[in-house]
Design a protein around this motif. Structure first.
Motif, short mmCIF file in Angstrom:
data_model
loop_
_atom_site.label_atom_id
_atom_site.label_comp_id
_atom_site.label_asym_id
_atom_site.label_seq_id
_atom_site.Cartn_x
_atom_site.Cartn_y
_atom_site.Cartn_z
N CYS A 1 89.18 57.52 38.45
CA CYS A 1 90.67 57.10 39.04
C CYS A 1 91.36 58.28 40.10
CB CYS A 1 90.90 56.68 37.57
SG CYS A 1 89.84 55.06 37.03
N HIS A 2 91.18 59.78 39.85
CA HIS A 2 91.86 60.57 40.58
C HIS A 2 93.01 60.34 40.47
CE1 HIS A 2 88.09 62.05 42.10
NE2 HIS A 2 87.92 60.59 42.05
N ALA A 3 93.95 59.77 39.28
CA ALA A 3 95.46 59.85 38.64
C ALA A 3 95.63 60.20 38.08
CB ALA A 3 95.28 57.58 38.75
N GLY A 4 95.63 60.84 37.20
CA GLY A 4 96.50 61.36 35.80
C GLY A 4 95.87 62.74 34.94
N GLY A 5 95.34 63.63 34.58
CA GLY A 5 94.92 64.27 33.37
C GLY A 5 93.53 64.00 32.86
N VAL A 6 92.50 64.48 32.53
CA VAL A 6 91.52 63.83 32.36
C VAL A 6 91.09 65.37 30.97
CG1 VAL A 6 89.67 62.57 31.83
CG2 VAL A 6 90.92 62.37 33.73
N GLY A 7 90.76 64.20 29.90
CA GLY A 7 90.33 65.45 29.00
C GLY A 7 89.14 65.51 27.91
N LYS A 8 88.31 66.00 28.35
CA LYS A 8 86.52 65.68 27.57
C LYS A 8 86.61 66.72 26.11
CE LYS A 8 82.64 66.32 29.52
NZ LYS A 8 81.68 66.66 30.72
N TYR A 9 86.76 65.57 25.21
CA TYR A 9 87.14 66.58 23.63
C TYR A 9 84.84 66.26 23.28
CZ TYR A 9 91.22 68.09 24.84
OH TYR A 9 92.10 68.85 25.47
N SER A 10 84.03 66.93 23.95
CA SER A 10 82.89 66.35 22.91
C SER A 10 82.78 66.12 21.72
CB SER A 10 82.11 66.65 24.02
OG SER A 10 81.73 66.86 25.34
N GLY A 11 83.31 67.33 21.01
CA GLY A 11 83.10 67.98 19.32
C GLY A 11 83.60 66.77 18.92
N SER A 12 84.64 66.55 19.13
CA SER A 12 85.70 65.71 18.43
C SER A 12 85.64 64.23 19.52
CB SER A 12 87.08 66.01 18.82
OG SER A 12 87.43 67.56 18.07
N ASN A 13 84.56 63.69 19.42
CA ASN A 13 84.79 62.93 20.22
C ASN A 13 85.33 61.52 21.00
OD1 ASN A 13 82.78 60.14 21.10
ND2 ASN A 13 82.90 59.37 18.44
N PHE A 14 86.35 62.23 21.60
CA PHE A 14 87.21 61.08 22.35
C PHE A 14 88.20 61.58 23.36
CE2 PHE A 14 90.21 64.69 20.64
CZ PHE A 14 91.19 65.11 21.77
N VAL A 15 88.00 60.96 24.63
CA VAL A 15 89.02 61.28 25.81
C VAL A 15 90.16 61.71 25.63
CG1 VAL A 15 88.15 61.22 28.26
CG2 VAL A 15 86.40 61.18 26.61
N HIS A 16 91.13 62.53 26.78
CA HIS A 16 92.04 63.02 26.85
C HIS A 16 92.76 61.90 27.93
CE1 HIS A 16 96.28 64.12 26.74
NE2 HIS A 16 96.20 64.01 28.38
N MET A 17 93.74 60.88 28.16
CA MET A 17 93.78 60.43 29.86
C MET A 17 95.37 60.69 29.73
SD MET A 17 91.90 57.17 30.08
CE MET A 17 89.45 57.46 29.64
N ASP A 18 95.77 61.12 30.96
CA ASP A 18 97.82 61.07 31.02
C ASP A 18 97.73 61.37 32.81
OD1 ASP A 18 98.27 64.18 32.42
OD2 ASP A 18 97.34 64.26 30.64
N CYS A 19 99.34 60.62 32.63
CA CYS A 19 99.57 60.30 34.37
C CYS A 19 99.86 61.62 34.75
CB CYS A 19 100.26 59.10 34.35
SG CYS A 19 102.22 59.51 33.22
N GLY A 20 99.59 62.80 33.73
CA GLY A 20 100.24 64.05 34.58
C GLY A 20 99.66 64.06 35.61
N VAL A 21 99.34 65.20 36.23
CA VAL A 21 99.01 66.19 37.84
C VAL A 21 97.66 65.61 37.85
CG1 VAL A 21 98.49 68.03 39.12
CG2 VAL A 21 100.91 67.69 37.81
N VAL A 22 96.69 65.23 38.43
CA VAL A 22 95.12 64.95 38.95
C VAL A 22 94.68 66.64 38.17
CG1 VAL A 22 93.16 64.53 39.58
CG2 VAL A 22 95.58 63.88 40.42
N ARG A 23 93.98 66.49 37.29
CA ARG A 23 93.02 67.73 36.56
C ARG A 23 92.32 67.25 35.63
NH1 ARG A 23 97.22 66.46 33.95
NH2 ARG A 23 97.66 67.22 31.63
N THR A 24 91.30 68.36 35.42
CA THR A 24 90.16 67.55 34.27
C THR A 24 90.32 69.00 33.75
OG1 THR A 24 88.44 68.61 35.79
CG2 THR A 24 88.98 65.73 35.51
N TRP A 25 89.33 68.92 32.48
CA TRP A 25 88.96 69.93 31.45
C TRP A 25 88.04 69.63 29.88
CZ3 TRP A 25 93.69 67.76 31.20
CH2 TRP A 25 94.06 66.91 30.08
N GLY A 26 87.71 70.41 29.17
CA GLY A 26 86.59 70.13 29.14
C GLY A 26 85.46 70.10 28.67
N SER A 27 85.26 70.22 27.77
CA SER A 27 83.17 70.43 27.56
C SER A 27 82.44 69.54 26.92
CB SER A 27 82.69 71.68 27.67
OG SER A 27 83.61 72.05 26.02
#
Length: 192
Positions: free
Chosen positions: A166-192
């Motif tokens: 979507c290129h529209a906010g922050g997306v974090g991948k939390y594989s160990g905890s089995n969830f994805v964070h989505m926000d409307c902040g600055v476009v960025r990604t993180w996690g493993s």
């Protein structure tokens, strides 16, 4: 319009992403200027469906029709995404709801999201921060601009790719905890 009740891949190409919006009558897209291309042919209805394992509540609502947000549906979403620990809610940023709905549409799944965390009061955020280094001091959750989500029928990697597309906010991948964070902040990604 909506209802709330108590009850208990592969990479995506730009063409596939645009096709996903054009091929469905029930779709959503971020409202950001840099995501305007996703709106073309995207239909004129936006819907969000979620449930909470914490409260036992669920919501399935059309919150946008023909260019207009539906105030009553947004009120239901605000309440649903409240901080259940202190029973406090605020106005959730519609950009976050749009990102969540757009990513869900791209995943081509009927299953509702499981909402792990929506709005967090400052007290709740401080408590969670004292227990985990992964909780930001100035979390966008405290502004109603973020959500932590899970799906049973899609992997964290699939959810991460859809939200990132979507290129529209922050997306974090939390594989160990089995969830994805989505926000409307600055476009960025993180996690493993």
């Amino acid at each position: 319009m909506g209802q709330m009740n108590n009850s208990s891949s592969n990479g995506l190409s730009r063409r596939a992403l645009l096709g996903a919006f054009a091929a469905t009558a029930v779709s959503a897209a971020p409202t950001f200027a840099n995501a305007a291309g996703f709106l073309r042919g995207g239909g004129d209805i936006r819907r969000i469906a979620m449930y909470s394992g914490r409260t036992g509540e669920s919501i399935d609502t059309i919150y946008w029709i023909e260019g207009q947000y539906i105030k009553e549906a947004l009120k239901e979403i605000n309440y649903f995404m409240r901080d259940w620990r202190v029973d406090e809610s605020i106005t959730v940023d519609t950009r976050t709801i749009d990102i969540m709905a757009a990513a869900h549409s791209l995943l081509d799944v009927n299953e509702p999201y499981m909402l792990l965390s929506g709005y967090r009061s400052p007290a709740t955020n401080a408590m969670l921060r004292s227990r985990s280094s992964g909780v930001a001091r100035n979390s966008l959750h405290m502004k109603g601009q973020a959500a932590d989500l899970r799906l049973k029928n899609r992997s964290v990697s699939q959810m991460f790719k859809a939200a990132s597309a979507c290129h529209a906010g922050g997306v974090g991948k939390y594989s160990g905890s089995n969830f994805v964070h989505m926000d409307c902040g600055v476009v960025r990604t993180w996690g493993s």
